[in-house]
Scaffold this active site. Structure first.
Site, PDB file in Angstrom:
ATOM      1  N   GLU A   1      51.145  56.301  85.374  1.00 54.78           N
ATOM      2  CA  GLU A   1      51.055  57.511  84.556  1.00 54.78           C
ATOM      3  C   GLU A   1      50.453  58.658  85.352  1.00 54.78           C
ATOM      4  O   GLU A   1      50.895  59.805  85.265  1.00 54.78           O
ATOM      5  CB  GLU A   1      50.208  57.221  83.312  1.00 54.78           C
ATOM      6  CG  GLU A   1      50.254  58.319  82.242  1.00 54.78           C
ATOM      7  CD  GLU A   1      49.155  59.358  82.399  1.00 54.78           C
ATOM      8  OE1 GLU A   1      49.151  60.343  81.644  1.00 54.78           O
ATOM      9  OE2 GLU A   1      48.283  59.188  83.289  1.00 54.78           O
TER      10      GLU A   1
ATOM     11  N   HIS B   1      48.108  53.637  79.347  1.00 51.30           N
ATOM     12  CA  HIS B   1      48.565  53.339  80.714  1.00 51.30           C
ATOM     13  C   HIS B   1      47.505  52.519  81.438  1.00 51.30           C
ATOM     14  O   HIS B   1      46.303  52.611  81.159  1.00 51.30           O
ATOM     15  CB  HIS B   1      48.919  54.606  81.486  1.00 51.30           C
ATOM     16  CG  HIS B   1      47.814  55.612  81.660  1.00 51.30           C
ATOM     17  ND1 HIS B   1      46.903  55.557  82.699  1.00 51.30           N
ATOM     18  CD2 HIS B   1      47.486  56.723  80.944  1.00 51.30           C
ATOM     19  CE1 HIS B   1      46.069  56.587  82.623  1.00 51.30           C
ATOM     20  NE2 HIS B   1      46.391  57.310  81.560  1.00 51.30           N
TER      21      HIS B   1
ATOM     22  N   ASP C   1      45.200  58.219  74.516  1.00 51.77           N
ATOM     23  CA  ASP C   1      44.945  58.817  75.835  1.00 51.77           C
ATOM     24  C   ASP C   1      44.512  60.279  75.743  1.00 51.77           C
ATOM     25  O   ASP C   1      44.769  61.056  76.644  1.00 51.77           O
ATOM     26  CB  ASP C   1      46.206  58.684  76.697  1.00 51.77           C
ATOM     27  CG  ASP C   1      45.963  59.020  78.159  1.00 51.77           C
ATOM     28  OD1 ASP C   1      44.790  58.981  78.578  1.00 51.77           O
ATOM     29  OD2 ASP C   1      46.928  59.329  78.880  1.00 51.77           O
TER      30      ASP C   1
ATOM     31  N   ASP D   1      46.948  52.429  84.906  1.00 51.46           N
ATOM     32  CA  ASP D   1      46.411  52.957  86.158  1.00 51.46           C
ATOM     33  C   ASP D   1      45.323  53.988  85.919  1.00 51.46           C
ATOM     34  O   ASP D   1      45.126  54.466  84.799  1.00 51.46           O
ATOM     35  CB  ASP D   1      47.530  53.564  87.003  1.00 51.46           C
ATOM     36  CG  ASP D   1      48.259  54.697  86.289  1.00 51.46           C
ATOM     37  OD1 ASP D   1      48.457  54.609  85.061  1.00 51.46           O
ATOM     38  OD2 ASP D   1      48.645  55.675  86.953  1.00 51.46           O
TER      39      ASP D   1
END
Length: 486
Positions: free
Chosen positions: A146, A77, A170, A79
């Site tokens: 996210e 992601h 992640d 952000d």
């Protein structure tokens, strides 16, 4: 901090990470980082697509001679969580992060670092730009928002993907291979209180609680960290026998962050200021006797305030609000018998309490592996809201990722992890909301695995990335891509 002191190898990964650290990327405002990735793609004449939600997919052809291999998606992601300490001046919509190296860890100066998930995104970009990496055709998936509720993944146009294998980057414990993640559910509840003029004999003071660790409401919920919202409410209840009124209460920043600071604007009798300080000291001693080491920096301040409206709640409404805050569930609710040391099956985070001008907003979120196990906790929260006359709406609802122990991709990743580390890989599920569960609900034919370097303190100003784990993380990714290209 000079650039020469920052880690430099693997070169492509670190170069991209440092560029990401220069680009503001709070949730919902990923335009600049998306433009950076698109520019990289266009420089290499690569195709890309942006869906209506703002997610980006970059299509990277296979290395020469490996065109027959099945396509692999690498997912991250764009952000980051934007949290800073109270004494740090930083505009997350404009300012670059200020990086530092401390005892083998990369961190930022009193702000979140964005290694969650910037280091994974940088690794995906490095796979695109480093010509020495051998790989099958790649679909680099970069989602938005996210950190605010996995909204990008929820809105992803799955028709943009052809891959049947996906690597998510992640997770935050090097040497562990993740094969499952928690689902999430969250509420926003509101109520308006009538406000009256404060007694003219009472003077405004700001009570501020700070110094708690805070952090990720999934990965760190098992540590039994202090919740600033509930601790501040406890203190105010301790003072209920004194003469005082409440104007505002502000604590927490986001649904996925354990509240580390909270403040209240109160009107007190100046003659009782000493009693307030005594109660604060008593409360501190009580809490420090059992809070974990990470929270031993807890501190209080009580200062006269000039930023006040002189409009307050009635004593009855004040006590009702404080009773609500301490009644709300928070923390780990059930643990896993399979991974009792650190895996929580069900948890709740009382994330945000905000009272301004008589308007109360509360945000609370649940994490779970088995959705059926949430029913009792949901009933408890919903009935508390009803009992306290709050209007309620669901703001989060996303599925988990159930472990697949027969996964061919997991077996390959585990084998390479053992090759890189010299130790048998640990297969784990994580009590956090990875996007894997949502993407699997859109493409059930996908085989998925997740791994990453070691990150600590995610979602807090103490977020840090263990530098020594980045190079083997990169080695594992490139070896896995090479094997998948065979």
């Amino acid at each position: 901090m000079t650039t020469s002191q920052l880690p430099a190898q693997p070169a492509h990964l670190w170069q991209h990470f440092y560029e990401l650290c220069k680009i503001p990327r709070p949730s919902g405002k990923e335009q600049a980082v998306r433009s950076y990735i698109i520019q990289l793609a266009e420089q290499r004449n690569l195709n890309y697509q942006v869906d209506k939600t703002g997610n980006l997919v970059v299509y990277v052809p296979a290395s020469p001679g490996h065109e027959a291999a099945e396509t692999v998606a690498i997912q991250n992601h764009m952000d980051m969580v934007t949290v800073k300490t109270g004494d740090k001046e930083h505009n997350f919509e404009q300012d670059a992060l200020q990086l530092m190296v401390e005892d083998g860890w990369l961190t930022a100066d009193r702000t979140t670092l964005g290694a969650d998930n910037g280091v994974g995104a940088a690794a995906a970009l490095a796979a695109m730009t480093d010509e020495e990496v051998i790989h099958p055709a790649l679909e680099l998936v970069f989602t938005v928002e996210e950190e605010t509720g996995l909204y990008g993944a929820s809105g992803l146009d799955a028709s943009l993907l052809n891959a049947t294998r996906m690597i998510n980057l992640d997770t935050e414990d090097w040497g562990e291979v993740y094969i499952g993640c928690a689902g999430g559910y969250g509420y926003k509840a509101t109520r308006d209180f009538r406000i009256d003029s404060a007694d003219s004999t009472l003077k405004p003071y700001l009570v501020h609680l700070k110094g708690l660790s805070g952090g990720h409401s999934g990965l760190e919920i098992h540590r039994q960290l202090g919740n600033a919202n509930q601790l501040l409410a406890e203190l105010l209840i301790d003072c209920s026998d004194l003469s005082w009124a409440l104007e505002s209460f502000r604590g927490g920043v986001a649904h996925n962050v354990i509240a580390r600071e909270a403040s209240a604007l109160v009107y007190i009798d100046p003659a009782q200021e000493g009693k307030w300080r005594f109660r604060m000291e008593q409360a501190s001693q009580r809490w420090l006797s059992y809070l974990p080491e990470a929270d031993q920096g807890l501190s209080w301040s009580l200062k006269p305030s000039t930023d006040s409206s002189h409009e307050v709640l009635s004593v009855a409404d004040r006590d009702l609000l404080l009773g609500l805050v301490v009644a709300m569930p928070h923390g780990a609710q059930n643990y896993s018998f399979a991974q009792p040391a650190d895996l929580v099956n069900l948890s709740c985070n009382l994330a945000v309490v905000n009272l301004v001008a008589g308007q109360l907003t509360i945000q609370t979120s649940l994490r779970f592996f088995n959705a059926n196990e949430t029913s009792g906790l949901k009933y408890k929260i919903e009935n508390i809201f009803k009992a306290y006359a709050l209007e309620m709406e669901v703001i989060l609802d996303y599925p988990g990722w159930n472990p697949n122990f027969d996964s061919a991709l997991v077996a390959q990743a585990a084998g390479i992890a053992e090759q890189v580390t010299g130790e048998q890989a640990q297969l784990k599920a994580i009590h956090a909301g990875l996007e894997c569960g949502i993407l699997l609900s859109k493409k059930p034919d996908m085989d998925v695995v997740s791994f990453g370097p070691t990150i600590r303190g995610a979602h807090s100003p103490s977020e840090r990335l263990e530098i020594s784990t980045v190079e083997p993380f990169w080695q594992m990714l490139t070896l896995l891509l090479k094997e998948l290209a065979a």
